[in-house]
Write an enzyme that holds these catalytic residues in place. Structure first.
Site, PDB file in Angstrom:
ATOM      1  N   ASN A  12     -13.401  -8.000  -7.447  1.00 16.39           N
ATOM      2  CA  ASN A  12     -13.243  -6.486  -6.892  1.00 16.39           C
ATOM      3  C   ASN A  12     -13.479  -5.674  -8.030  1.00 16.39           C
ATOM      4  O   ASN A  12     -12.523  -5.203  -8.954  1.00 16.39           O
ATOM      5  CB  ASN A  12     -11.802  -6.594  -6.196  1.00 16.39           C
ATOM      6  N   ASN A  14     -13.353  -2.263  -7.888  1.00 11.63           N
ATOM      7  CA  ASN A  14     -12.478  -1.191  -7.933  1.00 11.63           C
ATOM      8  C   ASN A  14     -11.133  -1.845  -8.960  1.00 11.63           C
ATOM      9  O   ASN A  14     -10.617  -0.964  -9.484  1.00 11.63           O
ATOM     10  CB  ASN A  14     -11.909  -1.058  -6.496  1.00 11.63           C
ATOM     11  N   ASP A  70      -2.706 -11.229  -7.146  1.00 14.42           N
ATOM     12  CA  ASP A  70      -2.921 -11.066  -5.718  1.00 14.42           C
ATOM     13  C   ASP A  70      -2.008 -10.100  -5.231  1.00 14.42           C
ATOM     14  O   ASP A  70      -0.693  -9.627  -5.964  1.00 14.42           O
ATOM     15  CB  ASP A  70      -2.350 -12.361  -5.011  1.00 14.42           C
ATOM     16  N   THR A  71      -2.283  -9.075  -4.283  1.00 16.98           N
ATOM     17  CA  THR A  71      -1.694  -8.232  -3.865  1.00 16.98           C
ATOM     18  C   THR A  71      -1.570  -7.969  -2.180  1.00 16.98           C
ATOM     19  O   THR A  71      -2.570  -8.603  -1.571  1.00 16.98           O
ATOM     20  CB  THR A  71      -2.240  -6.657  -4.313  1.00 16.98           C
ATOM     21  N   GLY A 151      -8.977  -0.625   0.134  1.00 10.04           N
ATOM     22  CA  GLY A 151      -8.051  -1.336   0.820  1.00 10.04           C
ATOM     23  C   GLY A 151      -7.252  -0.453   1.728  1.00 10.04           C
ATOM     24  O   GLY A 151      -7.686   0.474   2.566  1.00 10.04           O
ATOM     25  N   TYR A 152      -5.830  -0.407   1.870  1.00  9.90           N
ATOM     26  CA  TYR A 152      -5.098   0.407   2.875  1.00  9.90           C
ATOM     27  C   TYR A 152      -4.537   1.574   2.234  1.00  9.90           C
ATOM     28  O   TYR A 152      -3.783   2.196   2.924  1.00  9.90           O
ATOM     29  CB  TYR A 152      -3.564  -0.557   3.401  1.00  9.90           C
ATOM     30  N   ASP A 153      -5.125   1.916   0.921  1.00 12.92           N
ATOM     31  CA  ASP A 153      -4.865   3.078   0.400  1.00 12.92           C
ATOM     32  C   ASP A 153      -4.760   4.640   1.338  1.00 12.92           C
ATOM     33  O   ASP A 153      -3.837   5.361   1.229  1.00 12.92           O
ATOM     34  CB  ASP A 153      -5.557   3.599  -0.712  1.00 12.92           C
ATOM     35  N   HIS A 178       1.909  -0.401  -7.347  1.00 15.69           N
ATOM     36  CA  HIS A 178       2.395  -1.663  -7.571  1.00 15.69           C
ATOM     37  C   HIS A 178       1.691  -2.479  -8.597  1.00 15.69           C
ATOM     38  O   HIS A 178       2.096  -3.139  -9.596  1.00 15.69           O
ATOM     39  CB  HIS A 178       2.256  -2.412  -6.148  1.00 15.69           C
TER      40      HIS A 178
END
Length: 194
Positions: A12, A14, A70-71, A151-153, A178
């Site tokens: 990734n 980013n 991992d997030t 992502g979900y940002d 996080h």
């Protein structure tokens, strides 16, 4: 003085950029730079488990010091889903827009919008393994806001703020996120070790 070289086990771009900006005292190398184009399995049932799988894969195959993360986004009203399945919530192609659409559909008009992002990092350094964790609590909006991040940002507003991660510049985000918190623990550890 030579900088400590660490492989960050991610594809990734980013994430890589975000982490390189935070770990300036270390030489952070991508998987592509070590010619690793394998599809590293992420089959564990926990974030920590997946981070360990990825870090161990690199250490065993290439014999290098490395770390992997991992997030997951854990939404309270959805029993902490999507969690470990965050990247592929709407299917295997890791499509952020589809993932966000599915999340909004699952949440519907639920008034409980509490969520947290959680990052687990596994560091393999000189034959030993260390785990670090970072959590950022916040809420999920009903519609996307902002063009930064990934992502979900665009749906996530961290606690104490009125803007989403996708409306923040990278420096602001990395001080409260996080991943930022987990990386901070990693940096503190590496600084005291080296």
């Amino acid at each position: 003085m030579n900088k400590l070289k660490l492989v960050f086990a991610t594809n990734n771009a980013n994430k890589l950029k975000e982490v390189q900006a935070m770990l300036t005292n270390f030489e952070i190398v991508s998987l592509a730079e070590i010619n690793c184009f394998d599809d590293i399995p992420e089959t564990a049932l926990t974030l920590e488990g997946n981070a360990i799988l990825k870090a161990n894969f690199i250490t065993q195959k290439f014999g290098l010091n490395c770390f992997a993360d991992d997030t997951g986004l854990e939404v309270e009203a959805l029993n902490n889903e999507p969690g470990v399945y965050s990247a592929r919530y709407a299917g295997k192609e890791n499509n952020a827009d589809k993932n966000m659409k599915k999340l909004l559909k699952e949440l519907g008009e639920n008034s409980n919008r509490k969520a947290q992002f959680r990052t687990a990092i596994a560091l393999n350094l000189n034959g030993k393994q260390y785990i670090f964790e970072g959590i950022c609590k916040g809420t999920i909006l009903k519609e996307k806001k902002g063009n930064f991040g990934f992502g979900y940002d665009p749906l996530f507003v961290p606690k104490g703020f009125s803007t989403t991660f996708a409306e923040m510049d990278m420096n602001t985000k990395s001080t409260i996120s996080h991943r930022g918190k987990a990386i901070e623990k990693l940096v503190t550890f590496l600084t005291t070790k080296s």
